[in-house]
Design a protein around this motif. Structure first.
Motif, mmCIF file in Angstrom:
data_model
loop_
_atom_site.group_PDB
_atom_site.id
_atom_site.type_symbol
_atom_site.label_atom_id
_atom_site.label_comp_id
_atom_site.label_asym_id
_atom_site.label_seq_id
_atom_site.Cartn_x
_atom_site.Cartn_y
_atom_site.Cartn_z
ATOM 1 N N THR A 227 0.829 -1.198 0.000
ATOM 2 C CA THR A 227 0.000 0.000 0.000
ATOM 3 C C THR A 227 0.863 1.247 0.000
ATOM 4 N N LEU A 228 0.497 2.205 -0.850
ATOM 5 C CA LEU A 228 1.203 3.476 -0.896
ATOM 6 C C LEU A 228 0.683 4.374 0.221
ATOM 7 N N ILE A 229 1.530 4.643 1.217
ATOM 8 C CA ILE A 229 1.165 5.509 2.336
ATOM 9 C C ILE A 229 2.255 6.566 2.487
ATOM 10 N N THR A 230 1.926 7.809 2.185
ATOM 11 C CA THR A 230 2.904 8.894 2.202
ATOM 12 C C THR A 230 2.301 10.127 2.861
ATOM 13 N N TRP A 231 3.159 11.103 3.144
ATOM 14 C CA TRP A 231 2.670 12.369 3.694
ATOM 15 C C TRP A 231 1.803 13.101 2.680
ATOM 16 N N ALA A 258 7.417 14.891 12.094
ATOM 17 C CA ALA A 258 6.808 15.159 10.788
ATOM 18 C C ALA A 258 5.298 15.320 10.930
ATOM 19 N N ALA A 259 4.700 14.550 11.820
ATOM 20 C CA ALA A 259 3.256 14.660 12.058
ATOM 21 C C ALA A 259 2.904 16.058 12.562
ATOM 22 N N VAL A 260 3.725 16.588 13.433
ATOM 23 C CA VAL A 260 3.515 17.955 13.916
ATOM 24 C C VAL A 260 3.566 18.931 12.750
ATOM 25 N N GLU A 261 4.551 18.773 11.886
ATOM 26 C CA GLU A 261 4.731 19.676 10.736
ATOM 27 C C GLU A 261 3.541 19.613 9.786
#
Length: 375
Positions: A227-231, A258-261
């Motif tokens: 599965t493609l999972i990206t930001w 990164a989640a914060v960003e």
């Protein structure tokens, strides 16, 4: 604190050769020796969450129990999830007024009020343990006033689960998403219509779990494709719904930052119950890394965590690091063998343990807990 964590981690490695106990020896087998094969012990005679595992293992078919119990490959991560908490010790303070500790159990999760800082984690196939599927989990969560996160691969549909909710009950819906906008929008619309208050997007399942125990009994992963999972995908998903999207499966401090960003409202530390890749650290160890390297994360978004939690002291240690709420999966799936009453009883047990373990650690207020109580 850092040096203590390092030294204790090394000590834990040295003890790795000792036998692993899936359920602690607290006299369960001797006490219930008169039970017939497959007979469930009386619910009111169970004394802790591990008893539900012992009861379910004796009651369920081997195949169905294996689906709940299995871990990836040699199951080191599964075992480590259970054992890691005792490599980090509590430092109880005394001469503290702890008589009001129970009044500090209630918490908020994404602004919703609950009676305790723990919740029922997403777990699939409730029907393997109870013919009523997830009914007991929904109703038990309502009775205990805690959060339940139904799994997208539950035995009951999103719509079926919604019919068992009380009028004011808050649930968050877990999902797997593959980037197909049409399918995703359909799921998001169903979640919105079911009155779920948040979406829990599992991101630690980019490929099939390497589950040898499960393969032996033909009960492998529900989600087995690459599965493609990206930001970029996450940023796009946020344009498709007004509901907050929580990321479940964060396993490094870098991903937490990164989640914060990316404006994620909450992250969920998890290694998928040790079911995806063996050797992955426990969520507790990830929380330690975040606390050491980027403690500001805990105030920039809400942090939840699960994995191997079986005792009130485990919850206390998670909260001490800055975790907002602690998830439990397998214990509640085993409790669901008894249905609503079993889930309700498990919630009551854990509330009591969190309160007395916090009190014995000299914690007067769970909302003011900090790392000084754990080393």
């Amino acid at each position: 604190m850092h040096s203590s964590f390092v030294s204790l981690t090394l000590l834990g490695s040295a003890l790795a050769a000792r036998p692993f106990l899936n359920e602690p020896d607290t006299g369960f087998d001797e006490f219930f020796s008169s039970l017939a094969p497959g007979e469930l012990p009386p619910l009111d005679q169970l004394v802790g969450l591990p008893d539900f595992d012992a009861a379910a293992r004796r009651h369920m078919s081997t195949q169905n129990y294996t689906y709940y119990r299995n871990g990836a490959a040699g199951e080191w991560s599964y075992r480590n999830n259970l054992e890691v908490f005792n490599r980090y010790v509590l430092k109880p303070k005394t001469m503290v007024d702890v008589t009001n500790i129970e009044s500090t159990l209630p918490t908020t999760i994404l602004g919703h009020n609950f009676s305790a800082p723990f919740f029922i984690s997403p777990c699939a196939r409730g029907g393997y343990g109870n013919v009523d599927g997830e009914k007991g989990l929904v109703e038990g969560a309502a009775a205990g006033d805690i959060l339940y996160m139904p799994a997208i691969y539950a035995s009951l549909t999103i719509e079926d689960i919604a019919t068992y909710k009380t009028d004011d009950q808050v649930t968050f819906q877990q999902v797997y998403l593959d980037g197909n906008d049409t399918a995703t929008q359909l799921i998001f619309d169903r979640i919105q219509k079911s009155n779920s208050k948040a979406i829990v997007f599992t991101i630690d399942s980019a490929a099939d779990g390497n589950r040898h125990r499960a393969a032996r009994y033909g009960v492998g992963s529900a989600d087995s494709s690459y599965t493609l999972i990206t930001w970029d995908l996450y940023d796009h998903l946020r344009t498709m719904t007004d509901l907050p999207i929580i990321l479940k499966g964060i396993q490094t401090v870098e991903d937490a930052q990164a989640a914060v960003e990316h404006g994620v409202p909450a992250i969920y530390l998890s290694n998928h119950g040790g079911r995806q890749i063996d050797g992955a650290r426990s969520a507790f160890e990830v929380a330690i890394e975040i606390h050491q390297k980027a403690p500001e994360v805990f105030s920039q978004l809400e942090v939840y965590a699960d994995g191997g939690v079986r005792y009130g002291a485990d919850v206390v240690k998670m909260l001490a690091l800055g975790v907002k709420a602690v998830g439990l999966g397998r214990p509640f799936m085993y409790a669901n063998v008894y249905g609503t009453e079993g889930v309700t009883r498990a919630i009551e047990m854990l509330k009591h343990e969190v309160a007395i373990d916090a009190a014995n650690a000299g914690i007067a207020d769970l909302h003011k807990i900090d790392t000084s109580v754990v080393s």
